[in-house]
Design an enzyme around this catalytic site. Structure first.
Site, PDB file in Angstrom:
ATOM      1  N   CYS A  34      -7.930  21.533 -10.345  1.00  0.00           N
ATOM      2  CA  CYS A  34      -9.364  21.827 -10.490  1.00  0.00           C
ATOM      3  C   CYS A  34      -9.678  23.319 -10.503  1.00  0.00           C
ATOM      4  O   CYS A  34     -10.809  23.702 -10.785  1.00  0.00           O
ATOM      5  CB  CYS A  34     -10.136  21.179  -9.346  1.00  0.00           C
ATOM      6  SG  CYS A  34      -9.672  21.876  -7.752  1.00  0.00           S
ATOM      7  N   ASP A  36      -9.810  25.278  -7.919  1.00  0.00           N
ATOM      8  CA  ASP A  36     -10.380  25.749  -6.656  1.00  0.00           C
ATOM      9  C   ASP A  36      -9.310  26.427  -5.806  1.00  0.00           C
ATOM     10  O   ASP A  36      -8.122  26.244  -6.037  1.00  0.00           O
ATOM     11  CB  ASP A  36     -10.985  24.569  -5.885  1.00  0.00           C
ATOM     12  CG  ASP A  36     -12.225  24.033  -6.592  1.00  0.00           C
ATOM     13  OD1 ASP A  36     -12.814  24.788  -7.372  1.00  0.00           O
ATOM     14  OD2 ASP A  36     -12.572  22.865  -6.369  1.00  0.00           O
ATOM     15  N   CYS A  61     -14.454  22.402  -3.317  1.00  0.00           N
ATOM     16  CA  CYS A  61     -15.463  21.346  -3.231  1.00  0.00           C
ATOM     17  C   CYS A  61     -15.656  20.885  -1.784  1.00  0.00           C
ATOM     18  O   CYS A  61     -14.987  21.360  -0.866  1.00  0.00           O
ATOM     19  CB  CYS A  61     -15.002  20.179  -4.078  1.00  0.00           C
ATOM     20  SG  CYS A  61     -13.563  19.391  -3.346  1.00  0.00           S
ATOM     21  N   CYS A 105      -7.527  17.515  -3.151  1.00  0.00           N
ATOM     22  CA  CYS A 105      -8.198  18.557  -2.363  1.00  0.00           C
ATOM     23  C   CYS A 105      -7.522  18.699  -0.996  1.00  0.00           C
ATOM     24  O   CYS A 105      -7.405  19.811  -0.460  1.00  0.00           O
ATOM     25  CB  CYS A 105      -9.678  18.232  -2.170  1.00  0.00           C
ATOM     26  SG  CYS A 105     -10.486  17.649  -3.671  1.00  0.00           S
TER      27      CYS A 105
HETATM   28 FE1  FES Z   1     -11.133  21.276  -6.296  1.00  0.00          FE
HETATM   29 FE2  FES Z   1     -11.684  19.514  -4.494  1.00  0.00          FE
HETATM   30  S1  FES Z   1     -12.143  19.402  -6.619  1.00  0.00           S
HETATM   31  S2  FES Z   1     -10.503  21.296  -4.238  1.00  0.00           S
END
Ligand code: FES
Length: 208
Positions: A34, A36, A61, A105
């Site tokens: 993702c 992140d 997230c 995540c």
């Molecule tokens: Fe990226 Fe949760 S969607 S860490």
């Protein structure tokens, strides 16, 4: 998306959040799934090897904030050896579960904690920088979650073969052409492995 009460608690009121000044170790990892990121800071007592303090910053997230919060809570007060046993599954369990598409995540949070511990051990001569090998590839594949069921692709027996020779990585995946996640999984594998300078080429094969 349905979140447990525990996830919501940790998201609304995250523990150990913030930047640590002068940490003994730190690690920042990104999730190829993702994009992140999470950073974890450790303060470690040199004699007892107890994690005296741990903090995190999340650029992710709600599930990432919640899992980073619980992972840091679990690590605080533990010795490095004890904290090394904390896995993404433990974090998921402690949060009373996450939706399958959010399992990655928790992998990001737990993996960043493990990298911060490993960085501490390397910097303090407690372990050598590990050599890149086929086992390194398998460990990376264990971090790749198949989003439909929230399990890793090794546990799901989606990996039929892994080879590594002279910079060439060869992986046979047992994922059919009609599987909507096939390309995502392959892309994630590439992103996990491309960060290693030892990897020159990655070939991923599927059943014909
Ligand atoms: Fe990226 Fe949760 S969607 S860490």
């Amino acid at each position: 998306m349905q979140y447990s009460e525990k996830v919501l608690q940790h998201f609304m009121n995250p523990q150990n959040v913030g930047k640590m000044e002068h940490p003994d170790s730190t690690a920042t990892e990104g999730s190829p799934a993702c994009g992140d990121q999470v950073t974890i800071y450790l303060k470690v007592d040199e004699a007892s090897k107890v994690i005296e303090d741990v903090k995190f910053l999340s650029y992710g997230c709600a599930s990432n904030i919640a899992t980073a919060s619980i992972v840091t809570e679990m690590a605080k007060g533990k010795t490095l050896d004890e904290a090394k046993k904390i896995t993404w599954r433990d974090a998921m369990e402690a949060l009373d579960g996450l939706p399958p598409v959010k399992a990655h995540c928790s992998v990001l949070a737990a993996d960043t904690l493990q990298t911060a511990i490993s960085n501490y051990e390397i910097a303090h001569g407690l372990k050598e920088v590990p050599n890149f090998s086929k086992e390194t590839i398998i460990e990376e594949l264990k971090k790749i979650i198949y989003p439909q069921v929230g399990e890793d692709i090794i546990t799901l027996k989606m990996v039929k073969y892994v080879g590594f020779d002279n910079g060439e990585v060869l992986i046979d995946l047992n994922i059919m052409s009609f599987d909507q996640y096939r390309e995502n999984v392959a892309e994630e594998i590439r992103e996990h492995l491309e960060k290693y300078p030892e990897v020159k080429n990655i070939q991923i094969n599927f059943p014909s």
